[in-house]
Design a protein around this motif. Structure first.
Motif, PDB file in Angstrom:
ATOM      1  N   ASP A 100       0.859  -1.182   0.000  1.00  0.00           N
ATOM      2  CA  ASP A 100       0.000   0.000   0.000  1.00  0.00           C
ATOM      3  C   ASP A 100       0.898   1.235   0.000  1.00  0.00           C
ATOM      4  N   THR A 104       5.783  -0.817   5.070  1.00  0.00           N
ATOM      5  CA  THR A 104       6.032  -2.143   5.639  1.00  0.00           C
ATOM      6  C   THR A 104       7.099  -2.876   4.834  1.00  0.00           C
ATOM      7  N   ARG A 128      -1.357  -1.578  -4.561  1.00  0.00           N
ATOM      8  CA  ARG A 128      -2.225  -0.409  -4.645  1.00  0.00           C
ATOM      9  C   ARG A 128      -1.349   0.813  -4.853  1.00  0.00           C
ATOM     10  N   ARG A 148      -9.368   1.194  -2.824  1.00  0.00           N
ATOM     11  CA  ARG A 148     -10.474   0.753  -1.968  1.00  0.00           C
ATOM     12  C   ARG A 148      -9.955  -0.304  -1.018  1.00  0.00           C
ATOM     13  N   PHE A 149     -10.528  -0.383   0.188  1.00  0.00           N
ATOM     14  CA  PHE A 149     -10.103  -1.383   1.163  1.00  0.00           C
ATOM     15  C   PHE A 149     -10.621  -2.753   0.735  1.00  0.00           C
ATOM     16  N   ASP A 156      -7.382  -9.079   5.801  1.00  0.00           N
ATOM     17  CA  ASP A 156      -8.390  -9.036   6.852  1.00  0.00           C
ATOM     18  C   ASP A 156      -8.955  -7.648   7.060  1.00  0.00           C
TER      19      ASP A 156
END
Ligand code: IMP
Ligand code: MG
Length: 173
Positions: A100, A104, A128, A148-149, A156
């Protein structure tokens, strides 16, 4: 499921794409042993599906991470479970569920490269790009997704929906 707004990638689409990417990886690492490093818990589902399609010699290890509150400390990550084995001198492929902002992955790449692997590459199920903040080298990607999530296939929302066979946009309510 009422929580699901729409399916982005079906089970069939995901597996077809994973077979294509696995064929690419198998060709690139021909005659070399490859260590897949997964990030708990999201990438476990993708990693196992990918590993089954690889034709060469493969080993698997896992890292656990916990992220701090994104609003208070964006991009702050901590290792909660380290790898079980050394990666020194090995060909390592970091397997991610989604990239994203990139924070991370950048943190994990720094952590892993400090362990002197022979090579280090990145493979992600979802990418993304509209939300990317830090640029990271991405070697293999299955799908690009809109801003979008999403949940499913390991991803999750509050620890739920990881077991869905497909990737879907969650209903905002
Ligand atoms: P990054 O550090 O911003 O690249 O965020 C990566 C991590 O955020 C992923 O490994 C996921 O755990 C989580 N994440 C980001 N977007 C989503 C999403 O749409 N659904 C579920 N988890 C997500
Ligand atoms: Mg998560």
């Amino acid at each position: 499921m009422p929580e699901i707004e729409r399916v982005l990638f079906t089970e069939e689409e995901i597996h077809r794409r994973i077979r294509q990417v696995a064929a690419e990886i198998s060709a690139d690492y021909r005659d070399r042993e490859l260590k897949l490093v997964g990030v708990l818990k999201g990438s476990v589902f993708f990693l196992t599906a990918l590993a089954r399609e690889l034709t060469g010699r493969v080993t698997v290890d896992f890292l656990g991470i916990s992220s701090f509150s994104p609003s208070k400390a964006p991009g702050m990550v901590r290792i909660s479970k380290d790898l079980d084995e050394s990666i020194e001198g090995e060909d390592v492929l970091l397997v991610e569920d989604i990239i994203d902002t990139g924070f991370t992955t950048r943190y994990l790449l720094q952590h892993l490269s400090g362990r002197a692997p022979k090579s280090l590459a990145v493979c992600t199920l979802l990418d993304r790009t509209p939300r990317r903040i830090v640029q990271i080298p991405l070697d293999y990607r299955c799908f690009e997704i809109p801003d979008r999530f999403v949940v499913g296939f390991g991803l999750d929302y509050q620890q739920l929906y990881r077991n869905l066979k497909y990737v879907a946009v969650l209903n905002p309510d």
